[in-house]
Design an enzyme around this catalytic site. Structure first.
Site, PDB file in Angstrom:
ATOM      1  N   TYR A 345       0.835  -1.204   0.000  1.00 56.35           N
ATOM      2  CA  TYR A 345       0.000   0.000   0.000  1.00 56.35           C
ATOM      3  C   TYR A 345       0.872   1.258   0.000  1.00 56.35           C
ATOM      4  O   TYR A 345       1.888   1.326   0.664  1.00 56.35           O
ATOM      5  CB  TYR A 345      -0.932   0.035   1.228  1.00 56.35           C
ATOM      6  CG  TYR A 345      -2.099   0.966   1.004  1.00 56.35           C
ATOM      7  CD1 TYR A 345      -3.346   0.492   0.641  1.00 56.35           C
ATOM      8  CD2 TYR A 345      -1.924   2.348   1.091  1.00 56.35           C
ATOM      9  CE1 TYR A 345      -4.406   1.349   0.391  1.00 56.35           C
ATOM     10  CE2 TYR A 345      -2.972   3.212   0.833  1.00 56.35           C
ATOM     11  CZ  TYR A 345      -4.211   2.705   0.494  1.00 56.35           C
ATOM     12  OH  TYR A 345      -5.247   3.570   0.233  1.00 56.35           O
ATOM     13  N   GLU A 380      -5.112   6.043   5.658  1.00 60.72           N
ATOM     14  CA  GLU A 380      -5.021   4.879   4.775  1.00 60.72           C
ATOM     15  C   GLU A 380      -4.118   3.792   5.343  1.00 60.72           C
ATOM     16  O   GLU A 380      -4.284   2.622   5.024  1.00 60.72           O
ATOM     17  CB  GLU A 380      -4.441   5.286   3.418  1.00 60.72           C
ATOM     18  CG  GLU A 380      -5.364   6.123   2.595  1.00 60.72           C
ATOM     19  CD  GLU A 380      -4.602   6.795   1.467  1.00 60.72           C
ATOM     20  OE1 GLU A 380      -4.669   6.304   0.341  1.00 60.72           O
ATOM     21  OE2 GLU A 380      -3.938   7.821   1.731  1.00 60.72           O
ATOM     22  N   LYS A 441      -1.501  -1.380 -13.722  1.00 60.24           N
ATOM     23  CA  LYS A 441      -2.062  -1.237 -12.378  1.00 60.24           C
ATOM     24  C   LYS A 441      -3.571  -1.430 -12.361  1.00 60.24           C
ATOM     25  O   LYS A 441      -4.289  -0.964 -13.235  1.00 60.24           O
ATOM     26  CB  LYS A 441      -1.753   0.152 -11.821  1.00 60.24           C
ATOM     27  CG  LYS A 441      -2.141   0.206 -10.364  1.00 60.24           C
ATOM     28  CD  LYS A 441      -2.273   1.560  -9.783  1.00 60.24           C
ATOM     29  CE  LYS A 441      -3.187   1.462  -8.570  1.00 60.24           C
ATOM     30  NZ  LYS A 441      -2.765   0.454  -7.591  1.00 60.24           N
TER      31      LYS A 441
HETATM   32  P1  IOT Z   1      -3.566  -1.080  -4.520  1.00 57.95           P
HETATM   33  O1  IOT Z   1      -2.264  -0.487  -4.922  1.00 57.95           O
HETATM   34  O2  IOT Z   1      -4.350  -1.815  -5.537  1.00 57.95           O
HETATM   35  O3  IOT Z   1      -3.427  -2.015  -3.260  1.00 57.95           O
HETATM   36  C1  IOT Z   1      -2.682  -1.658  -2.142  1.00 57.95           C
HETATM   37  C2  IOT Z   1      -2.117  -2.922  -1.507  1.00 57.95           C
HETATM   38  O4  IOT Z   1      -3.196  -3.740  -1.029  1.00 57.95           O
HETATM   39  C3  IOT Z   1      -1.363  -3.834  -2.469  1.00 57.95           C
HETATM   40  O5  IOT Z   1      -0.018  -3.447  -2.613  1.00 57.95           O
HETATM   41  C4  IOT Z   1      -1.508  -5.189  -1.814  1.00 57.95           C
HETATM   42  O6  IOT Z   1      -0.588  -5.373  -0.761  1.00 57.95           O
HETATM   43  C5  IOT Z   1      -2.907  -5.121  -1.248  1.00 57.95           C
HETATM   44  N1  IOT Z   1      -3.910  -5.668  -2.186  1.00 57.95           N
HETATM   45  C6  IOT Z   1      -4.506  -5.031  -3.207  1.00 57.95           C
HETATM   46  N2  IOT Z   1      -5.394  -5.831  -3.839  1.00 57.95           N
HETATM   47  C7  IOT Z   1      -5.364  -7.010  -3.184  1.00 57.95           C
HETATM   48  C8  IOT Z   1      -6.048  -8.264  -3.327  1.00 57.95           C
HETATM   49  N3  IOT Z   1      -6.962  -8.455  -4.285  1.00 57.95           N
HETATM   50  N4  IOT Z   1      -5.753  -9.258  -2.471  1.00 57.95           N
HETATM   51  C9  IOT Z   1      -4.830  -9.082  -1.520  1.00 57.95           C
HETATM   52  N5  IOT Z   1      -4.170  -7.933  -1.318  1.00 57.95           N
HETATM   53  C10 IOT Z   1      -4.420  -6.908  -2.139  1.00 57.95           C
HETATM   54  C11 IOT Z   1      -5.191   2.282  -3.548  1.00 57.95           C
HETATM   55  C12 IOT Z   1      -4.863   1.195  -4.479  1.00 57.95           C
HETATM   56  O7  IOT Z   1      -4.918   1.329  -5.680  1.00 57.95           O
HETATM   57  O8  IOT Z   1      -4.461   0.066  -3.871  1.00 57.95           O
HETATM   58  N6  IOT Z   1      -4.068   2.666  -2.804  1.00 57.95           N
HETATM   59  C13 IOT Z   1      -3.113   3.574  -3.389  1.00 57.95           C
HETATM   60  C14 IOT Z   1      -3.248   4.997  -2.912  1.00 57.95           C
HETATM   61  C15 IOT Z   1      -4.625   5.559  -3.001  1.00 57.95           C
HETATM   62  C16 IOT Z   1      -4.673   7.055  -3.144  1.00 57.95           C
HETATM   63  N7  IOT Z   1      -4.393   7.717  -1.920  1.00 57.95           N
HETATM   64  C17 IOT Z   1      -4.000   8.990  -1.830  1.00 57.95           C
HETATM   65  N8  IOT Z   1      -3.848   9.730  -2.895  1.00 57.95           N
HETATM   66  N9  IOT Z   1      -3.721   9.449  -0.643  1.00 57.95           N
HETATM   67  C18 IOT Z   1      -1.715   3.084  -3.053  1.00 57.95           C
HETATM   68  O9  IOT Z   1      -0.763   3.855  -3.211  1.00 57.95           O
HETATM   69  O10 IOT Z   1      -1.558   1.941  -2.650  1.00 57.95           O
HETATM   70 MG    MG Z   2      -0.581  -0.649  -5.460  1.00 57.41          MG
END
Ligand code: IOT
Ligand code: MG
Length: 512
Positions: A345, A380, A441
């Site tokens: 994250y 977050e 992504k």
């Molecule tokens: P994303 O990057 O898709 O997911 C964040 C983390 O959650 C991943 O690195 C992984 O460890 C876990 N994860 C995601 N999907 C799954 C899944 N299906 N099963 C298990 N683990 C999973 C949103 C995002 O796209 O998450 N987070 C952004 C930031 C959001 C914007 N925030 C902001 N501008 N302040 C990020 O940077 O991670």
């Molecule tokens: Mg990510």
């Protein structure tokens, strides 16, 4: 020790003359063993509770009239010990290390810390309340004439009162919806409060870099690789770690680096009937040869856990909750308690991954700068997200040293050769399968169906398309009122009831 010694607290600090607080347990959502906080100093008296890994862990450390309470953990300890010198040689806990740091450097010593923590330090009649650089262990306070109440969850401060609230808000603090008088200490802040007096002042202990560096490709790739590798290693202990794995670049990078550091890595992937990333995650898990689990939940049952996500993050922003809800559901599904969880994250914030369609470098750099100004208060990376299931989560991409590098890289190293997050893809290219390194992504809210299922539930209840975002926020706000401002347990709040309540309002049902 899978997590830190102390993960949260709810305390009151009053002048010595004050009677100690009643010792009822605070309504913290984080799970741990409650240990009493009781300090009778020369000038101040502490009382309350901390959540500990064991009942035999002392909540506070004191020396030379200074008392420290640290929830969370410090990284880069070896370098910090060396900086502190002989006084650090005998210390065993992170709280003692912070105390030794304070005794050498005073309050400005908080600027040295790279960690995931919330800390309280008292000396004389001054109480210093400090967050880590990114505020990832949230910290709230309520001030009164007679004392202050400080807690790692806002809901712990709901209801109670410590006398008249001073007119001015302390600097570098923000409000909390529905909780008058409760203030959130901003990220990267050390706030000094004089107990029993209105005076307060704050210093910034970290700010996101605003300059940009122009490194050669080779140097940028080398530095990103090295600093991220360090951050992952700093977050391991001798036990196994769990990596929530989407099979995207960020989580796969964390998993492969943890594996490379010799850790026993287990991965877990979440999917629903509305979407999953199981195939992509499996490629990585097989490549690493790690134990991998797939956890499948119905989309509607994912959404029904929204009260848990709101209670953990203590926010009302539905867009952010769509990212956090699948993680909360996943943490609740991780077998057992007390796991150390490393996630990917946060990588997208300094690298501009959420803006993968933004091609122009001027725009890309501006959105990154805006996101780095705007993360504070979104919670977050709150420790409560995993803490509610008794797990300790940590985020290598938001290690202070990693952020200092990633944010400052000129945007042409982030978007390059037609790829987004180029520098990270390049840094990982020898370690991960080609399909993973080049994978586009997909956000967790997209991959898990959190966004689409919530939208469908609202549309089925008669909400017009254009009113969906407002209806989601209205639901989040209604839930927040109950689980934060009224401190109700999340299980006492029904998603379906809130959905009915919000969609029954004529303004939303007919479409304003
Ligand atoms: P994303 O990057 O898709 O997911 C964040 C983390 O959650 C991943 O690195 C992984 O460890 C876990 N994860 C995601 N999907 C799954 C899944 N299906 N099963 C298990 N683990 C999973 C949103 C995002 O796209 O998450 N987070 C952004 C930031 C959001 C914007 N925030 C902001 N501008 N302040 C990020 O940077 O991670
Ligand atoms: Mg990510």
């Amino acid at each position: 020790m899978p997590g830190p010694l102390i993960t949260g607290f709810s305390i009151r600090i009053a002048s010595r003359a004050e009677a100690p607080n009643s010792e009822s347990l605070p309504p913290l959502l984080s799970v741990g063993r409650p240990v009493p906080v009781q300090v009778s100093g020369d000038k101040l008296r502490w009382s309350g509770w901390a959540l500990a890994s064991s009942v035999s862990v002392p909540a506070t450390s004191s020396a030379d009239g200074v008392t420290v309470l640290l929830a969370g953990e410090l990284y880069h300890r070896a370098a910090l010990r060396e900086a502190i010198g002989p006084a650090a040689s005998g210390v065993s806990t992170d709280a003692e290390l912070l105390l030794a740091c304070w005794l050498r450097y005073g309050g400005p010593g908080l600027r040295l810390l790279n960690g995931r923590f919330a800390a309280v330090v008292t000396e004389g009649t001054a109480a210093v309340i400090a967050t880590d650089h990114a505020g990832t262990v949230p910290l709230y306070l309520r001030r009164g004439v007679d004392g202050i109440e400080v807690a790692t969850e806002a809901k712990a401060l709901a209801g109670g009162a410590v006398g008249r609230i001073p007119a001015a808000h302390p600097p570098r603090t923000g409000s909390v919806a529905g909780l008058a008088g409760v203030r959130r200490v901003r990220a990267g802040v050390a706030l000094t409060v004089m107990v029993g007096r209105p005076a307060a002042h704050a210093v910034a202990t970290w700010r996101p870099p605003e300059h940009r560096v122009t490194w050669t490709e080779a140097k940028a790739v080398r530095r990103v690789s090295a600093v991220l590798n360090d951050a992952v290693r700093e977050r391991l202990d001798s036990g196994p770690v769990t990596v929530p794995l989407s099979g995207g670049l960020d989580s796969s990078s964390v998993a492969v680096l943890a594996r490379g550091a010799g850790a026993v890595v287990e991965t877990i992937s979440l999917g629903t009937d509305a979407g999953d990333e199981f195939a992509a995650a499996r490629i990585v898990a097989e490549h690493l040869g790690v134990r991998h689990r797939e956890f499948q939940v119905r989309g509607v049952d994912l959404l029904r856990q929204l009260p848990w996500a709101v209670a953990a993050a203590e926010i009302t922003d539905a867009e952010v909750l769509e990212y956090l809800l699948p993680l909360v559901v996943l943490y609740r599904a991780v077998p057992g308690t007390g796991r150390r969880v490393l996630t990917g994250y946060g990588a997208d914030i300094p690298l501009g991954g959420m803006h993968r369609a933004t091609i122009r470098l001027a725009c890309l750099d501006q959105v990154i700068a805006t996101d780095m100004q705007g993360f504070d208060g979104l919670n977050e990376m709150s420790s409560v997200l995993g803490g509610l299931a008794g797990h300790w989560t940590t985020h290598p991409f938001w290690d202070r040293a990693v952020l200092d590098v990633l944010v400052a890289l000129e945007p042409g190293l982030k978007r390059r050769h037609g790829q987004d997050k180029w520098v990270l893809r390049e840094a990982m290219s020898d370690m991960l399968p080609e399909a993973t390194v080049t994978r586009p992504k997909l956000g967790i809210h997209e991959g898990s169906g959190a966004t689409s299922v919530w939208t469908a539930l609202l549309r089925d209840s008669g909400v017009a398309e254009r009113d969906v975002p407002a209806a989601k926020n209205a639901m989040a706000t209604a839930i927040h009122r109950r689980v934060v401002a009224q401190a109700q347990p999340p299980d006492a709040v029904s998603f379906d009831d809130v959905l009915r309540e919000v969609t029954a309002k004529p303004a939303l049902a007919v479409g304003l």
